[in-house]
Design an enzyme around this catalytic site. Sequence first.
Site, PDB file in Angstrom:
ATOM      1  N   LYS A  57       0.691  -1.104   0.148  1.00 24.70           N
ATOM      2  CA  LYS A  57      -0.039  -0.136   0.079  1.00 24.70           C
ATOM      3  C   LYS A  57       0.886   1.315   0.016  1.00 24.70           C
ATOM      4  O   LYS A  57       2.015   1.268   0.351  1.00 24.70           O
ATOM      5  CB  LYS A  57      -0.908   0.009   1.295  1.00 24.70           C
ATOM      6  CG  LYS A  57      -0.275   0.130   2.373  1.00 24.70           C
ATOM      7  CD  LYS A  57       0.005   1.654   2.907  1.00 24.70           C
ATOM      8  CE  LYS A  57      -1.127   2.365   2.915  1.00 24.70           C
ATOM      9  NZ  LYS A  57      -0.650   3.857   3.329  1.00 24.70           N
ATOM     10  N   THR A 111       2.146   6.250   3.760  1.00 24.01           N
ATOM     11  CA  THR A 111       3.360   5.371   4.249  1.00 24.01           C
ATOM     12  C   THR A 111       3.272   4.221   3.413  1.00 24.01           C
ATOM     13  O   THR A 111       2.223   3.697   2.794  1.00 24.01           O
ATOM     14  CB  THR A 111       3.173   4.856   5.540  1.00 24.01           C
ATOM     15  OG1 THR A 111       3.533   5.838   6.429  1.00 24.01           O
ATOM     16  CG2 THR A 111       3.898   3.602   5.863  1.00 24.01           C
TER      17      THR A 111
END
EC number: 2.3.1.35
Lengths: 385, 385
Positions: B170, B181
């Site tokens: 992700k 992040t």
Amino acid sequence: MSVTAPQGFDAAGVAAGLKSTGKPDVAVVVNRGPRKVGAAVFTSNRAKANPILWSQQVIADRTVEAIVLNSGGANCFTGAFGFQTTHLTAEKAAELLDVSAGDVLVCSTGLIGTGDEVFRGKVLDGVERGIASLSADGGQLAAEAIMTTDTVSKTAVLTRDGWTIGAMAKGAGMLAPGLATMLVVITTDADLEASEADAALRRATNVSFDRLDSDGCMSTNDQVTLLVSGASGIHPDLDDFTAALSELCGELAQKLQTDAEGASHDITIVVQHAATEEEAVEVGRSVARNNLFKAAIFGNDPNWGRVLAAIGTTAAQFDPYDVDVTMNGVRVCSAGGPDRPREDVDLTPRATRLEIDLKAGEATATILTNDLTHDYVHENSAYAS
Amino acid sequence: MSVTAPQGFDAAGVAAGLKSTGKPDVAVVVNRGPRKVGAAVFTSNRAKANPILWSQQVIADRTVEAIVLNSGGANCFTGAFGFQTTHLTAEKAAELLDVSAGDVLVCSTGLIGTGDEVFRGKVLDGVERGIASLSADGGQLAAEAIMTTDTVSKTAVLTRDGWTIGAMAKGAGMLAPGLATMLVVITTDADLEASEADAALRRATNVSFDRLDSDGCMSTNDQVTLLVSGASGIHPDLDDFTAALSELCGELAQKLQTDAEGASHDITIVVQHAATEEEAVEVGRSVARNNLFKAAIFGNDPNWGRVLAAIGTTAAQFDPYDVDVTMNGVRVCSAGGPDRPREDVDLTPRATRLEIDLKAGEATATILTNDLTHDYVHENSAYAS
């Protein structure tokens, strides 16, 4: 009076049609002496514009009679033809002033890629008309002639015990499409040796213009020049001169910062208690170049987390979990965690002050930058060279 | 099937109420063995989030039984309380799985500063329910549970001679306020020693995720994890495994790039004929982080001058006056001067390819980035942690 404030200098600013607005676009500054000392600092970008390449050769012997600057075209990436234009510019000035072409500096600013025959013709014409209108009051017109997207001319004058420093400047980092090259001409009637002028200029530039970091992009055309006439007859202590020059350059750097195109905040980053001055600069720059921090300031968001995330990318000495961050006088982070609530911070004024206490030593440095705005994106994405 | 494609892994993705949307926000991946090898690469930012600090301790002995990941809160700059939350998360999982807490990795992603008692309660609840719903088909739900501003889940599977690698990922650099992040979990049933897994992961990360440079900002929470079950019984040649892992990571990196929030162009920068691979990377990065270049691409402007000005700031070996620049297949600059006219370049497609030929050697590197857009400024200036 800018560059003509000190004794021994004449200047001019004329319109040669390089700018479509018809405003002045060729400046000439002549050193009448008795000294003909010159020093210069150039962009460290390895992709250097033709005038930079020429001026680097001229400055080698530290003797400079005059400097010609044009706006309305950067003459960069224009090949051998462009270099020849710069050479012809120096030769034309030298012929009219009865000096050596190798003692004439040349600077250009404007769109990258501009530098064809039409450009050449106008620059040479501007040199002629500029030299024909030289005067001891020409400093202001010269300062206007080097403007590109600047909204105001930037000048400064500083007087000490019988000697004076004058200056003109333009630009603030590449804040507009290849236009905002930084050009500075400083004149002084103090009497200095060539090596003294060089040392003073390097130190002053190091603590002022080198710490103006509007968007992290280094122009191809930047040049800061110091011309020494010695006409005051006074030879100042080098430390005194360097301090005065640093103060004047700091004042100019702030003027460039506050006129940065597209910006809505002028951010002064003060890094305190660093282990060394170099580390303080490194930390300040890491924040000045951090898009997330700069975008947050644009949004009036006192986002100290992003400040920590920015400085955490450096190798400077500090404990990431024991740093204080203060914004516009309100300490929002102490020892790496939240302190005063963010609501206490008012970031709406244009002038913004960020203090970062590294608690690692006694060194300090200040970096000037601006926020990341929609105007910046707009200015730099519209089709242009 | 993501992380559960290889033999020996169970996973789950459940909603613990960390996300206001009610979508899955806690993921658990368990290694059933026979091997319990783990390797991980963490953010190099010295400002590290609490889960990073914990995971760095866990990975030290290269033994990993499970990994817990939550979205909806980064647990960063949350002090000792936040660190304890991470520790409790590992302990809860360890208790339910009957393993050692020191063998449970923890990752968090979301807003910086989120990490209070409410957060703690939900994470621990999520761990319980996640472990209660572990299954050999849980990979897809786990991939969804780690999403924050991602518009799609990112997974990859690669099969070789009897062994498989699976992965979920992700984020794409900090493209949204502290949210993006990068978290990656890779699983494999290949049989590898701990040192082999570590070497392969470092190499694969180095040529993939490390070369994804969306906005130059390094997150506080990034972690890439590799779990080895050995369940296939096959011990591949390390070079073969490393090549496969690198290919898979490259595929994931591209997926992250194309989902970069706020971007309108996916820019692939290929630096050719560099003296060394490190220099090729340095040159690519200098362009990937250059705001003026990225804004130009946003404006569909094939501005090669800005590419030269960007690479001119590096120390890589090349002649600034003999570089070729090609955009979307059209060579707009050769030997440092203009070549094909800019009108020949079509930059309207989202996929953008920039090739820079340094003519200095035989090394190549590819850096992935995105353009600088109004959406980026908007996303990152609105009030948020």
